[in-house]
Scaffold this motif. Sequence first.
Motif, PDB file in Angstrom:
ATOM      1  N   ASN A   1       0.852  -1.186   0.000  1.00 24.05           N
ATOM      2  CA  ASN A   1       0.000   0.000   0.000  1.00 24.05           C
ATOM      3  C   ASN A   1       0.893   1.244   0.000  1.00 24.05           C
ATOM      4  O   ASN A   1       1.309   1.725   1.051  1.00 24.05           O
ATOM      5  CB  ASN A   1      -0.911  -0.017   1.232  1.00 24.05           C
ATOM      6  N   LEU A   2       1.190   1.754  -1.189  1.00 26.96           N
ATOM      7  CA  LEU A   2       2.095   2.889  -1.300  1.00 26.96           C
ATOM      8  C   LEU A   2       1.493   4.172  -0.726  1.00 26.96           C
ATOM      9  O   LEU A   2       2.229   5.070  -0.316  1.00 26.96           O
ATOM     10  CB  LEU A   2       2.516   3.083  -2.758  1.00 26.96           C
ATOM     11  N   ALA A   3       0.178   4.270  -0.653  1.00 28.99           N
ATOM     12  CA  ALA A   3      -0.462   5.444  -0.056  1.00 28.99           C
ATOM     13  C   ALA A   3      -0.097   5.548   1.433  1.00 28.99           C
ATOM     14  O   ALA A   3       0.090   6.652   1.957  1.00 28.99           O
ATOM     15  CB  ALA A   3      -1.970   5.389  -0.232  1.00 28.99           C
ATOM     16  N   LEU A   4       0.018   4.409   2.116  1.00 30.05           N
ATOM     17  CA  LEU A   4       0.434   4.423   3.522  1.00 30.05           C
ATOM     18  C   LEU A   4       1.865   4.936   3.636  1.00 30.05           C
ATOM     19  O   LEU A   4       2.174   5.746   4.513  1.00 30.05           O
ATOM     20  CB  LEU A   4       0.306   3.031   4.140  1.00 30.05           C
ATOM     21  N   LEU A   5       2.737   4.494   2.744  1.00 33.14           N
ATOM     22  CA  LEU A   5       4.120   4.990   2.762  1.00 33.14           C
ATOM     23  C   LEU A   5       4.155   6.489   2.467  1.00 33.14           C
ATOM     24  O   LEU A   5       4.938   7.218   3.076  1.00 33.14           O
ATOM     25  CB  LEU A   5       4.970   4.217   1.759  1.00 33.14           C
ATOM     26  N   ASP A   6       3.301   6.953   1.550  1.00 30.15           N
ATOM     27  CA  ASP A   6       3.214   8.396   1.269  1.00 30.15           C
ATOM     28  C   ASP A   6       2.811   9.161   2.515  1.00 30.15           C
ATOM     29  O   ASP A   6       3.362  10.233   2.819  1.00 30.15           O
ATOM     30  CB  ASP A   6       2.188   8.669   0.162  1.00 30.15           C
ATOM     31  N   GLU A   7       1.847   8.621   3.258  1.00 30.65           N
ATOM     32  CA  GLU A   7       1.381   9.266   4.495  1.00 30.65           C
ATOM     33  C   GLU A   7       2.507   9.367   5.525  1.00 30.65           C
ATOM     34  O   GLU A   7       2.699  10.412   6.150  1.00 30.65           O
ATOM     35  CB  GLU A   7       0.217   8.465   5.079  1.00 30.65           C
ATOM     36  N   VAL A   8       3.261   8.299   5.695  1.00 31.77           N
ATOM     37  CA  VAL A   8       4.359   8.287   6.669  1.00 31.77           C
ATOM     38  C   VAL A   8       5.465   9.254   6.231  1.00 31.77           C
ATOM     39  O   VAL A   8       6.009  10.003   7.050  1.00 31.77           O
ATOM     40  CB  VAL A   8       4.910   6.853   6.858  1.00 31.77           C
ATOM     41  N   GLU A   9       5.770   9.278   4.942  1.00 33.30           N
ATOM     42  CA  GLU A   9       6.801  10.204   4.441  1.00 33.30           C
ATOM     43  C   GLU A   9       6.367  11.652   4.598  1.00 33.30           C
ATOM     44  O   GLU A   9       7.181  12.508   4.974  1.00 33.30           O
ATOM     45  CB  GLU A   9       7.128   9.895   2.979  1.00 33.30           C
ATOM     46  N   ALA A  10       5.097  11.950   4.357  1.00 38.78           N
ATOM     47  CA  ALA A  10       4.583  13.315   4.535  1.00 38.78           C
ATOM     48  C   ALA A  10       4.657  13.726   6.002  1.00 38.78           C
ATOM     49  O   ALA A  10       5.024  14.866   6.324  1.00 38.78           O
ATOM     50  CB  ALA A  10       3.144  13.409   4.019  1.00 38.78           C
ATOM     51  N   ALA A  11       4.337  12.801   6.888  1.00 38.70           N
ATOM     52  CA  ALA A  11       4.423  13.096   8.327  1.00 38.70           C
ATOM     53  C   ALA A  11       5.868  13.371   8.726  1.00 38.70           C
ATOM     54  O   ALA A  11       6.140  14.285   9.522  1.00 38.70           O
ATOM     55  CB  ALA A  11       3.860  11.927   9.137  1.00 38.70           C
ATOM     56  N   ALA A  12       6.808  12.614   8.181  1.00 43.95           N
ATOM     57  CA  ALA A  12       8.228  12.825   8.495  1.00 43.95           C
ATOM     58  C   ALA A  12       8.679  14.208   8.034  1.00 43.95           C
ATOM     59  O   ALA A  12       9.418  14.892   8.749  1.00 43.95           O
ATOM     60  CB  ALA A  12       9.077  11.741   7.842  1.00 43.95           C
ATOM     61  N   GLN A  13       8.218  14.623   6.861  1.00 46.40           N
ATOM     62  CA  GLN A  13       8.560  15.960   6.365  1.00 46.40           C
ATOM     63  C   GLN A  13       7.999  17.043   7.289  1.00 46.40           C
ATOM     64  O   GLN A  13       8.661  18.026   7.582  1.00 46.40           O
ATOM     65  CB  GLN A  13       8.029  16.162   4.941  1.00 46.40           C
ATOM     66  N   ALA A  14       6.782  16.837   7.774  1.00 51.78           N
ATOM     67  CA  ALA A  14       6.137  17.806   8.667  1.00 51.78           C
ATOM     68  C   ALA A  14       6.853  17.896  10.019  1.00 51.78           C
ATOM     69  O   ALA A  14       6.823  18.937  10.673  1.00 51.78           O
ATOM     70  CB  ALA A  14       4.669  17.451   8.862  1.00 51.78           C
ATOM     71  N   LEU A  15       7.489  16.801  10.434  1.00 53.22           N
ATOM     72  CA  LEU A  15       8.167  16.769  11.728  1.00 53.22           C
ATOM     73  C   LEU A  15       9.579  17.349  11.691  1.00 53.22           C
ATOM     74  O   LEU A  15      10.133  17.668  12.742  1.00 53.22           O
ATOM     75  CB  LEU A  15       8.263  15.325  12.237  1.00 53.22           C
ATOM     76  N   LYS A  16      10.150  17.478  10.504  1.00 54.09           N
ATOM     77  CA  LYS A  16      11.546  17.928  10.396  1.00 54.09           C
ATOM     78  C   LYS A  16      11.757  19.236  11.138  1.00 54.09           C
ATOM     79  O   LYS A  16      11.032  20.204  10.952  1.00 54.09           O
ATOM     80  CB  LYS A  16      11.945  18.093   8.937  1.00 54.09           C
ATOM     81  N   GLY A  17      12.780  19.237  11.986  1.00 60.40           N
ATOM     82  CA  GLY A  17      13.153  20.442  12.716  1.00 60.40           C
ATOM     83  C   GLY A  17      12.240  20.791  13.877  1.00 60.40           C
ATOM     84  O   GLY A  17      12.384  21.850  14.478  1.00 60.40           O
ATOM     85  N   SER A  18      11.315  19.920  14.211  1.00 54.61           N
ATOM     86  CA  SER A  18      10.396  20.202  15.317  1.00 54.61           C
ATOM     87  C   SER A  18      10.609  19.182  16.427  1.00 54.61           C
ATOM     88  O   SER A  18      11.353  18.227  16.272  1.00 54.61           O
ATOM     89  CB  SER A  18       8.940  20.142  14.840  1.00 54.61           C
TER      90      SER A  18
END
Length: 120
Positions: free
Chosen positions: A35-52
């Motif tokens: 399920n690549l959509a799940l991987l997309d969700e996790v990658e988007a969350a990682a981007q949102a967390l960067k530097g926080s």
Amino acid sequence: MEYEFLRDVTGVVKVRMSMDHEAVGHWFNEEVKENLALLDEVEAAAQALKGSERQWQRVGHEYTLWMDDEEIIIRANQLSFDDDGLEEGMSYYDEESLSFCGVEDFFAVVKAYRLFLQGK
């Protein structure tokens, strides 16, 4: 962190991980299931967390992925043993139920997983 991708007799991709990271492989096998959509969700969350200093988690059917800016933790949802009844010096084996890894290492596996799927 060593890993291997293979296909079972039905063509489904399976992930095998090195010791101490088995839960990461189980997460791919039980939660992602191509399920690549799940991987997309996790990658988007990682981007949102960067530097926080924020944290994010995704609770799945069998495993929960928890992440902050530096670390990924994958834990089996059923991992809650009461060890009061164990003899002294004894403990439950939970290496396959709990894994810790760096964000960069985890996303290297995600990238390799995506490439493996494209090579069908």
